[in-house]
Write an enzyme that holds these catalytic residues in place. Structure first.
Site, PDB file in Angstrom:
ATOM      1  N   CYS A 258       0.814  -1.224   0.000  1.00 31.98           N
ATOM      2  CA  CYS A 258       0.000   0.000   0.000  1.00 31.98           C
ATOM      3  C   CYS A 258       0.845   1.270   0.000  1.00 31.98           C
ATOM      4  CB  CYS A 258      -0.924   0.019   1.216  1.00 31.98           C
ATOM      5  SG  CYS A 258      -2.023  -1.408   1.235  1.00 31.98           S
TER       6      CYS A 258
ATOM      7  N   HIS B 108      -3.164   6.994   2.825  1.00 28.79           N
ATOM      8  CA  HIS B 108      -3.657   5.743   2.246  1.00 28.79           C
ATOM      9  C   HIS B 108      -5.077   5.491   2.724  1.00 28.79           C
ATOM     10  CE1 HIS B 108      -4.151   1.699   1.010  1.00 28.79           C
ATOM     11  NE2 HIS B 108      -3.980   1.172   2.220  1.00 28.79           N
TER      12      HIS B 108
ATOM     13  N   ASN C  36     -10.457   0.137  -0.334  1.00 28.44           N
ATOM     14  CA  ASN C  36      -8.990   0.057  -0.281  1.00 28.44           C
ATOM     15  C   ASN C  36      -8.476  -0.575  -1.583  1.00 28.44           C
ATOM     16  OD1 ASN C  36      -6.319  -0.542   0.229  1.00 28.44           O
ATOM     17  ND2 ASN C  36      -6.670  -1.388   2.274  1.00 28.44           N
TER      18      ASN C  36
HETATM   19  O1  UT7 Z   1      -4.212  -1.581   3.175  1.00 27.06           O
HETATM   20  C1  UT7 Z   1      -3.462  -2.199   4.186  1.00 27.06           C
HETATM   21  C2  UT7 Z   1      -3.770  -1.608   5.455  1.00 27.06           C
HETATM   22  N1  UT7 Z   1      -5.019  -2.154   5.968  1.00 27.06           N
HETATM   23  C3  UT7 Z   1      -5.585  -1.540   6.956  1.00 27.06           C
HETATM   24  O2  UT7 Z   1      -5.132  -0.494   7.343  1.00 27.06           O
HETATM   25  C4  UT7 Z   1      -6.806  -2.158   7.605  1.00 27.06           C
HETATM   26  C5  UT7 Z   1      -6.674  -1.968   9.085  1.00 27.06           C
HETATM   27  N2  UT7 Z   1      -7.773  -2.539   9.863  1.00 27.06           N
HETATM   28  C6  UT7 Z   1      -9.042  -2.065   9.821  1.00 27.06           C
HETATM   29  O3  UT7 Z   1      -9.375  -1.168   9.066  1.00 27.06           O
HETATM   30  C7  UT7 Z   1     -10.025  -2.632  10.815  1.00 27.06           C
HETATM   31  O4  UT7 Z   1      -9.354  -3.359  11.793  1.00 27.06           O
HETATM   32  C8  UT7 Z   1     -11.100  -3.558  10.137  1.00 27.06           C
HETATM   33  C9  UT7 Z   1     -12.027  -2.719   9.272  1.00 27.06           C
HETATM   34  C10 UT7 Z   1     -10.424  -4.620   9.313  1.00 27.06           C
HETATM   35  C11 UT7 Z   1     -11.960  -4.210  11.201  1.00 27.06           C
HETATM   36  O5  UT7 Z   1     -12.585  -3.230  12.009  1.00 27.06           O
HETATM   37  P1  UT7 Z   1     -12.515  -3.343  13.593  1.00 27.06           P
HETATM   38  O6  UT7 Z   1     -13.265  -2.196  14.140  1.00 27.06           O
HETATM   39  O7  UT7 Z   1     -11.072  -3.485  13.970  1.00 27.06           O
HETATM   40  O8  UT7 Z   1     -13.345  -4.653  13.856  1.00 27.06           O
HETATM   41  P2  UT7 Z   1     -12.877  -5.991  14.586  1.00 27.06           P
HETATM   42  O9  UT7 Z   1     -11.937  -6.763  13.743  1.00 27.06           O
HETATM   43  O10 UT7 Z   1     -12.469  -5.658  15.984  1.00 27.06           O
HETATM   44  O11 UT7 Z   1     -14.237  -6.780  14.668  1.00 27.06           O
HETATM   45  C12 UT7 Z   1     -15.313  -6.306  15.486  1.00 27.06           C
HETATM   46  C13 UT7 Z   1     -16.503  -7.216  15.293  1.00 27.06           C
HETATM   47  C14 UT7 Z   1     -16.153  -8.701  15.396  1.00 27.06           C
HETATM   48  O12 UT7 Z   1     -17.261  -9.353  15.998  1.00 27.06           O
HETATM   49  P3  UT7 Z   1     -17.217  -9.736  17.551  1.00 27.06           P
HETATM   50  O13 UT7 Z   1     -16.020 -10.635  17.713  1.00 27.06           O
HETATM   51  O14 UT7 Z   1     -17.071  -8.446  18.288  1.00 27.06           O
HETATM   52  O15 UT7 Z   1     -18.523 -10.415  17.774  1.00 27.06           O
HETATM   53  C15 UT7 Z   1     -16.074  -9.149  13.957  1.00 27.06           C
HETATM   54  O16 UT7 Z   1     -16.378 -10.507  13.793  1.00 27.06           O
HETATM   55  O17 UT7 Z   1     -17.028  -7.023  13.977  1.00 27.06           O
HETATM   56  C16 UT7 Z   1     -17.146  -8.287  13.328  1.00 27.06           C
HETATM   57  N3  UT7 Z   1     -16.972  -8.097  11.912  1.00 27.06           N
HETATM   58  C17 UT7 Z   1     -17.981  -7.784  11.090  1.00 27.06           C
HETATM   59  N4  UT7 Z   1     -19.291  -7.611  11.312  1.00 27.06           N
HETATM   60  C18 UT7 Z   1     -20.070  -7.289  10.270  1.00 27.06           C
HETATM   61  C19 UT7 Z   1     -15.814  -8.142  11.188  1.00 27.06           C
HETATM   62  N5  UT7 Z   1     -16.077  -7.891   9.904  1.00 27.06           N
HETATM   63  C20 UT7 Z   1     -17.423  -7.662   9.815  1.00 27.06           C
HETATM   64  C21 UT7 Z   1     -18.283  -7.338   8.762  1.00 27.06           C
HETATM   65  N6  UT7 Z   1     -19.579  -7.159   9.014  1.00 27.06           N
HETATM   66  N7  UT7 Z   1     -17.832  -7.163   7.479  1.00 27.06           N
END
Ligand code: UT7
Length: 343
Positions: A136, A262, A292
């Protein structure tokens, strides 16, 4: 030739102000973008995944993404972005002597995209063509390399094109990543001139101990990511590197007209901007439209910013990115600065 009159008491000699020696610096003089025609909404994804428009918008800021359709290829999209960037810069393909295409998803393992793009836009066979993979952060690394080539006199006109098809490496059954990515291409034209700012000093970093937090395996060919780990590092490294690049350029946040980071997640960008003390109105968000697209997010956002009137010639832009590696980069760029062309 007339002799210079000797200085007298009545006409004291005034040394002519020393003329600033023209310095050939590299700058950006044109931008172009090309997106696939197929638009996928959050509701489209919610039809086949356990997710919702509400979750995706709240957690990421993403509303739509563009996807290549079927076996649609990336090279024609990249070539179109390059043509538009050249038109924006008032340059012709036969002036281009170097093309760098940043990608982690080329059409074939080899040849890379850059030679194909050169052929499609009609560059001379003497053009240098190479693909660059810095995930990225690829566009910023390539921009820095293009600036080096121009400032050293090894190149005069460089196309830096970011072209990505993240759909090729997305696990469509994994909701934690399937909603995050899109496809697209965008390019800028880098050339030299007697510039005040141009493409400033970039700050880069590499932390190979984080390689397993974000990777695509050679066998599986699907992107795997520890989302929260990447999130934390993205904020911290982009803030540090942006602050360091401002200091290296002798600038402060007040000198910046637009912060283009980014576009992985609107929350990451807004958190980094807040830590830097950057007001909201100076923060560019394009992740809502394109999601992204790895190295393509920054030039896609630049093209949109120019089209929407947020980037006037002479504007000062802070750029920052972090990606797989981890590798990260940040730098300050003066947009389409009026140049006295150097010999
Ligand atoms: O380009 C390279 C660089 N990439 C990045 O910079 C990405 C960096 N990371 C992120 O942007 C975020 O961490 C994500 C968008 C990937 C995830 O967001 P988050 O706020 O960190 O969510 P999380 O992983 O902590 O998940 C929270 C909850 C989980 O459920 P529980 O365990 O709390 O019940 C996940 O299973 O959200 C759930 N979840 C979803 N729910 C609905 C994860 N993906 C989804 C989804 N829809 N698509």
């Amino acid at each position: 030739m007339a002799a210079t009159a000797p200085a007298t008491a009545a006409t004291p000699a005034v040394a002519p102000a020393p003329r600033r020696r023209p310095t050939r610096r590299a700058g950006i003089f044109g931008v172009g973008a090309a997106l696939p025609g197929k638009v996928v909404t959050n509701d489209d994804l919610a039809q086949r995944l356990d997710t919702s428009d509400e979750w995706i918008v709240r957690r990421t800021g993403i509303r739509t993404r563009h996807w290549l359709d079927g076996d649609e290829q990336l090279a024609p999209l990249a070539a179109e972005a390059c043509r538009r960037a050249l038109a924006d810069a008032g340059r012709e393909p036969d002036e281009v002597d170097r093309i760098i295409v940043t990608t982690i998803t080329p059409d074939r393992l080899t040849p890379g995209l850059a030679p194909t793009v050169a052929g499609l836009i009609g560059c001379p066979t003497s053009v240098v063509t190479a693909d660059l993979n810095a995930a990225c952060a690829g566009f910023l690394v390539a921009l820095d390399e293009a600036a080096g080539a121009v400032e050293s006199g090894r190149s005069d006109v460089v196309l830096v094109c970011a072209a990505e098809a993240l759909t090729r490496i997305t696990d469509r059954d994994d909701r934690s990543t399937a909603v995050l990515f899109g496809d697209g291409a965008a390019a800028v034209v880098v050339a030299g001139g007697d510039l005040e700012g141009g493409i400033g000093r970039f700050v880069h970093g590499t932390d190979p101990s984080m390689a397993d937090a974000l990777y695509v395996g050679i066998e599986e060919r699907l992107l795997r990511m520890e989302g929260q780990t990447v999130y934390r590092h993205a904020v911290a490294r982009m803030v540090e590197a942006t602050a360091a690049s401002l200091a290296a350029s002798g600038l402060t946040i007040d000198d910046i007209d637009l912060f283009v980071a980014h576009q992985a997640n609107a929350r990451i960008i807004q958190t980094a901007a807040a830590e830097l003390g950057m007001p909201d109105e100076k923060v560019m968000i394009d992740v809502d439209r394109c999601a992204n697209t790895s190295s393509a997010t920054i030039p896609l956002a630049l093209e949109r910013a120019q089209r929407e009137g947020r980037l006037a010639p002479g504007a000062t832009i802070a750029l920052a990115a972090l990606g797989a590696g981890f590798v990260w980069s940040a730098g300050v760029v003066r947009w389409k600065e009026r140049a006295h062309v150097c010999a």
